[in-house]
Design a protein around this motif. Structure first.
Motif, PDB file in Angstrom:
ATOM      1  N   THR A  93      71.865  -7.610  99.667  1.00 42.50           N
ATOM      2  CA  THR A  93      71.427  -8.990  99.775  1.00 42.50           C
ATOM      3  C   THR A  93      71.171  -8.692 101.555  1.00 42.50           C
ATOM      4  N   LYS A 107      74.650 -13.800  90.615  1.00 42.05           N
ATOM      5  CA  LYS A 107      75.719 -14.758  90.158  1.00 42.05           C
ATOM      6  C   LYS A 107      76.520 -13.591  90.146  1.00 42.05           C
ATOM      7  N   MET A 109      77.522 -14.337  94.281  1.00 44.46           N
ATOM      8  CA  MET A 109      76.675 -14.300  95.583  1.00 44.46           C
ATOM      9  C   MET A 109      77.766 -13.250  95.746  1.00 44.46           C
ATOM     10  N   CYS A 116      79.773 -14.124 100.959  1.00 40.79           N
ATOM     11  CA  CYS A 116      78.525 -15.918 100.522  1.00 40.79           C
ATOM     12  C   CYS A 116      78.054 -16.362 102.008  1.00 40.79           C
ATOM     13  N   VAL A 132      70.650 -18.682  94.040  1.00 34.73           N
ATOM     14  CA  VAL A 132      71.173 -17.742  93.215  1.00 34.73           C
ATOM     15  C   VAL A 132      71.666 -18.042  92.028  1.00 34.73           C
TER      16      VAL A 132
END
Length: 338
Positions: A93, A107, A109, A116, A132
């Motif tokens: 990410t 999910k 995260m 997070c 999310v």
């Protein structure tokens, strides 16, 4: 019917497991809204299947998502759908958000709170959307509960009792034999399985804030102490398999289908393969892979199979959340007391 008012969104799939494949299907059902540009998946069989299914050019099929984040590779699409294993969410990410991809993140995260927080900050800094996949929030019944609680339909809410019966075969499949069987390799079962429910609790309780939390859990059933006399290390060679509810033969072989649990064992099932061909592959997977192992002490599992969580909120409203692993019934139960 599709509407022409939507601009087609382009995306990449990062992680070709069950969730990644399910989200990719949006491109098949709504081709005017979403187009799949590229995939990143480590397993060659899955890569080939998805490439064929979505008519992807070779240059857009990656064996490692890190190649997509490489500075020499241009941004290929509007968004990245990140459906990797939980521990890989954070790095993927961060790197893809910095490259300018809007993020649809499965999910949980991440597996650490600080990760997070960093994900949120990086997405803000790079002006990209972060969504999310807490998909249960959009169910009509969930929205109705939120409305009823907000209208004080049952009076002042005093407490909630929530029981999550994971189901006997599901727990064995995912948290004893499967990807989430060991905390060091992925994450604990409460985060992996039950963050949906905890998210719903937080959603229903807004604007209240949780002030205190306690949790107690233990691995009570799936251990070597409970292994039946005469049981072997694999179900297909076990003398007591016929009396065991966790028999891999019963769960995966007796009623072979393309159900999610079978597709996890044999991820390279082709769309045109018949069930006899699938059955041969499943049998081979049970003979050699983790899903054919005895659940009692042969899977290196350490996640708890029983857990209770107690939450107290700032208006003295309390919640008791229980996880049970040996249920036949998979219907979770919620009791709202007002």
């Amino acid at each position: 019917m599709e509407s022409d008012e939507y601009r087609q969104i382009t995306g990449i799939i990062v992680g070709g497991g069950n969730r990644g494949q399910k989200y990719a299907e949006y491109a098949r059902h709504f081709p005017k809204r979403f187009r799949l540009i590229a995939i990143a998946e480590t397993r060659i069989g899955v890569r080939k299947k998805l490439q064929k299914r979505y008519s992807l050019e070779d240059k857009y099929v990656y064996d490692d998502w890190r190649r997509l984040a490489d500075s020499n590779v241009e941004r290929l699409a509007d968004c990245a759908l990140i459906t990797l294993l939980d521990r890989e969410h954070y790095e993927a990410t961060i790197k893809l958000a910095k490259k300018g991809y809007h993020i649809l993140l499965e999910k949980p995260m991440a597996t650490k709170l600080e990760h997070c927080k960093e994900i949120v900050q990086v997405c803000r800094d790079n002006n990209v959307l972060l969504v999310v996949c807490h998909v249960l929030r959009y169910l009509p019944i969930v929205k109705k509960i939120k409305e009823l609680l907000g209208n004080n339909t049952i009076g002042k809410l005093i407490s909630i009792q929530h029981i999550e019966p994971v189901g006997f075969w599901h727990f064995a499949h995912s948290y004893v034999r499967g990807n989430w069987h060991n905390e060091n390799e992925n994450c604990f079962s409460l985060l992996a399985k039950c963050c949906h429910d905890l998210d719903l609790i937080q959603y229903w309780m807004q604007p209240r804030r949780c002030t205190d939390i306690s949790s107690f859990g233990k691995l009570m059933h799936f251990n070597r102490e409970n292994k039946p006399i005469g049981a072997s290390d694999r179900c297909l060679t076990c003398s007591v398999e016929s009396t065991c509810p966790y028999s891999a033969k019963k769960i995966y072989l007796e009623k072979v289908s393309r159900h999610r649990k079978v597709s996890v064992l044999v991820p390279d099932i082709e769309d045109d393969e018949n069930l006899d061909q699938v059955k041969i592959k499943v049998k081979q997977a049970l003979e050699n892979g983790p899903y054919g192992k005895c659940v009692y002490g042969d899977c290196n599992n350490d996640v708890v199979d029983q857990q209770v969580v107690i939450l107290n909120f700032d208006d003295d409203m309390s919640i008791k959340y229980s996880i049970k692993d040996v249920n036949q019934n998979l219907t979770n139960t919620k009791m709202f007391n007002g």
